[in-house]
Design a protein around this motif. Structure first.
Motif, PDB file in Angstrom:
ATOM      1  N   THR A 104       0.778  -1.127  -0.115  1.00  0.00           N
ATOM      2  CA  THR A 104      -0.143  -0.177  -0.020  1.00  0.00           C
ATOM      3  C   THR A 104       0.940   1.368  -0.095  1.00  0.00           C
ATOM      4  O   THR A 104       0.672   2.163  -0.534  1.00  0.00           O
ATOM      5  CB  THR A 104      -0.892  -0.173   1.152  1.00  0.00           C
ATOM      6  N   ASP A 105       1.880   1.222   0.881  1.00  0.00           N
ATOM      7  CA  ASP A 105       2.757   2.510   0.907  1.00  0.00           C
ATOM      8  C   ASP A 105       3.506   2.758  -0.454  1.00  0.00           C
ATOM      9  O   ASP A 105       3.733   3.766  -0.822  1.00  0.00           O
ATOM     10  CB  ASP A 105       3.918   2.466   1.807  1.00  0.00           C
ATOM     11  N   GLU A 106       4.189   1.617  -1.174  1.00  0.00           N
ATOM     12  CA  GLU A 106       4.611   1.788  -2.502  1.00  0.00           C
ATOM     13  C   GLU A 106       3.681   2.151  -3.328  1.00  0.00           C
ATOM     14  O   GLU A 106       3.934   3.027  -4.190  1.00  0.00           O
ATOM     15  CB  GLU A 106       5.118   0.184  -2.909  1.00  0.00           C
ATOM     16  N   PHE A 107       2.415   1.705  -3.310  1.00  0.00           N
ATOM     17  CA  PHE A 107       1.399   2.174  -4.176  1.00  0.00           C
ATOM     18  C   PHE A 107       1.067   3.748  -4.044  1.00  0.00           C
ATOM     19  O   PHE A 107       0.895   4.564  -4.984  1.00  0.00           O
ATOM     20  CB  PHE A 107       0.123   1.325  -4.204  1.00  0.00           C
ATOM     21  N   LEU A 108       0.996   4.044  -2.788  1.00  0.00           N
ATOM     22  CA  LEU A 108       0.746   5.490  -2.559  1.00  0.00           C
ATOM     23  C   LEU A 108       1.576   6.429  -2.908  1.00  0.00           C
ATOM     24  O   LEU A 108       1.557   7.521  -3.591  1.00  0.00           O
ATOM     25  CB  LEU A 108       0.185   5.803  -0.983  1.00  0.00           C
ATOM     26  N   GLU A 109       3.147   5.943  -2.827  1.00  0.00           N
ATOM     27  CA  GLU A 109       4.321   6.613  -3.172  1.00  0.00           C
ATOM     28  C   GLU A 109       4.094   7.072  -4.870  1.00  0.00           C
ATOM     29  O   GLU A 109       4.364   8.151  -5.098  1.00  0.00           O
ATOM     30  CB  GLU A 109       5.457   6.065  -2.991  1.00  0.00           C
ATOM     31  N   SER A 110       3.770   5.994  -5.420  1.00  0.00           N
ATOM     32  CA  SER A 110       3.857   6.142  -6.841  1.00  0.00           C
ATOM     33  C   SER A 110       2.750   6.848  -7.217  1.00  0.00           C
ATOM     34  O   SER A 110       2.901   7.694  -8.275  1.00  0.00           O
ATOM     35  CB  SER A 110       3.618   4.782  -7.615  1.00  0.00           C
ATOM     36  N   THR A 111       1.632   6.707  -6.671  1.00  0.00           N
ATOM     37  CA  THR A 111       0.171   7.398  -7.145  1.00  0.00           C
ATOM     38  C   THR A 111       0.590   8.928  -6.696  1.00  0.00           C
ATOM     39  O   THR A 111       0.283   9.906  -7.641  1.00  0.00           O
ATOM     40  CB  THR A 111      -0.975   6.998  -6.413  1.00  0.00           C
ATOM     41  N   SER A 112       1.261   9.023  -5.749  1.00  0.00           N
ATOM     42  CA  SER A 112       1.275  10.606  -5.081  1.00  0.00           C
ATOM     43  C   SER A 112       2.366  11.469  -6.151  1.00  0.00           C
ATOM     44  O   SER A 112       2.081  12.509  -6.635  1.00  0.00           O
ATOM     45  CB  SER A 112       1.777  10.752  -3.645  1.00  0.00           C
ATOM     46  N   GLU A 113       3.353  10.575  -6.479  1.00  0.00           N
ATOM     47  CA  GLU A 113       4.285  11.259  -7.561  1.00  0.00           C
ATOM     48  C   GLU A 113       3.703  11.653  -8.810  1.00  0.00           C
ATOM     49  O   GLU A 113       3.702  12.603  -9.468  1.00  0.00           O
ATOM     50  CB  GLU A 113       5.584  10.262  -7.829  1.00  0.00           C
ATOM     51  N   PHE A 114       2.701  10.510  -9.338  1.00  0.00           N
ATOM     52  CA  PHE A 114       1.964  10.765 -10.483  1.00  0.00           C
ATOM     53  C   PHE A 114       1.238  12.119 -10.308  1.00  0.00           C
ATOM     54  O   PHE A 114       0.941  13.016 -10.986  1.00  0.00           O
ATOM     55  CB  PHE A 114       1.162   9.620 -10.818  1.00  0.00           C
ATOM     56  N   GLN A 115       0.404  12.058  -9.353  1.00  0.00           N
ATOM     57  CA  GLN A 115      -0.661  13.134  -9.132  1.00  0.00           C
ATOM     58  C   GLN A 115       0.033  14.478  -8.799  1.00  0.00           C
ATOM     59  O   GLN A 115      -0.413  15.391  -9.229  1.00  0.00           O
ATOM     60  CB  GLN A 115      -1.502  12.927  -7.674  1.00  0.00           C
ATOM     61  N   LYS A 116       1.094  14.490  -8.279  1.00  0.00           N
ATOM     62  CA  LYS A 116       1.999  15.840  -8.034  1.00  0.00           C
ATOM     63  C   LYS A 116       2.319  16.385  -9.651  1.00  0.00           C
ATOM     64  O   LYS A 116       2.624  17.604  -9.634  1.00  0.00           O
ATOM     65  CB  LYS A 116       3.291  15.600  -7.322  1.00  0.00           C
ATOM     66  N   ARG A 117       2.798  15.433 -10.596  1.00  0.00           N
ATOM     67  CA  ARG A 117       2.895  15.886 -11.826  1.00  0.00           C
ATOM     68  C   ARG A 117       1.891  16.263 -12.578  1.00  0.00           C
ATOM     69  O   ARG A 117       1.876  17.211 -13.394  1.00  0.00           O
ATOM     70  CB  ARG A 117       4.153  14.855 -12.339  1.00  0.00           C
ATOM     71  N   ILE A 118       0.725  15.551 -12.412  1.00  0.00           N
ATOM     72  CA  ILE A 118      -0.182  15.640 -13.546  1.00  0.00           C
ATOM     73  C   ILE A 118      -1.307  16.667 -13.053  1.00  0.00           C
ATOM     74  O   ILE A 118      -1.843  17.213 -13.648  1.00  0.00           O
ATOM     75  CB  ILE A 118      -0.695  14.239 -13.986  1.00  0.00           C
TER      76      ILE A 118
END
Length: 148
Positions: A104-118
Motif C-alpha cells: 500500500t505504501d509503495e502504491f501510494l508513493e507512486s500514485t502521489s508522484e504521478f498526482q503531483k506531476r499531472i
C-alpha cells in the motif's frame, strides 16, 4: 559488591530486552491511525481555496481511502487488530499484514508522484468535485460502521 551490582545491572538489561522484544509481536491495528482526515469541507470553502491547497486535500483524501477501503469488511476506524477480530496473531498473518502495508505504501508513493506531476493541469472545478466526492465517501464509510 561491585560484581553483584554489575550482575544485577546485566540481568535487568536482559529482562528489559526480553520485554521489548515481545512488544514486536503485539497485534497491529489493521487500519492505520493516519487514515482519518481532520476536516470535511463545503463546496463554498473549497471554491475559495487556491489550487495548490486543493491538490494537497485531493492527495490526502486518496491516501485515506486507499488505506481504508480494503479493510471495511473488518473495520472502518483505526484500533481494530487481528486479535480483536479473532484472526490468529501468528508470524504468517503478521507478515501478510506487513506485506500488505508495504504494498500500500509503495502504491501510494507512486500514485502521489504521478498526482503531483499531472494534477496541476486539472480543472479546478473538477478538483473541487472530486474532493467533495471523496469526503462524502469517507463520511459514508463512517456511517457504514453503524450498520454492523
Amino acid at each position: 559488591m561491585k560484581t553483584k551490582l554489575i550482575f544485577l545491572s546485566f540481568c535487568f538489561l536482559l529482562i528489559s530486552g526480553i520485554g521489548f522484544a515481545q512488544k514486536k509481536k503485539a497485534p497491529k491495528s489493521i487500519i492505520s491511525d493516519g487514515v482519518a482526515i481532520k476536516k470535511y469541507h463545503s463546496k463554498a470553502e473549497l471554491d475559495r481555496m487556491a489550487k495548490g491547497e486543493l491538490l494537497v486535500l485531493y492527495v490526502e483524501r486518496i491516501e485515506s481511502l486507499v488505506k481504508l477501503m480494503p479493510y471495511i469488511a473488518f473495520a472502518t476506524k483505526p484500533g481494530v487488530t487481528m486479535s480483536t477480530l479473532g484472526i490468529p496473531n501468528d508470524n504468517d498473518n503478521r507478515k501478510a499484514l506487513d506485506d500488505q502495508f508495504e504494498a500500500t505504501d509503495e502504491f501510494l508513493e507512486s500514485t502521489s508522484e504521478f498526482q503531483k506531476r499531472i494534477l496541476p493541469y486539472s480543472d479546478t472545478n473538477n478538483l473541487v468535485s472530486a474532493i467533495i466526492f471523496y469526503e462524502e465517501t469517507l463520511k459514508s464509510l463512517h456511517e457504514y460502521s453503524q450498520f454492523h
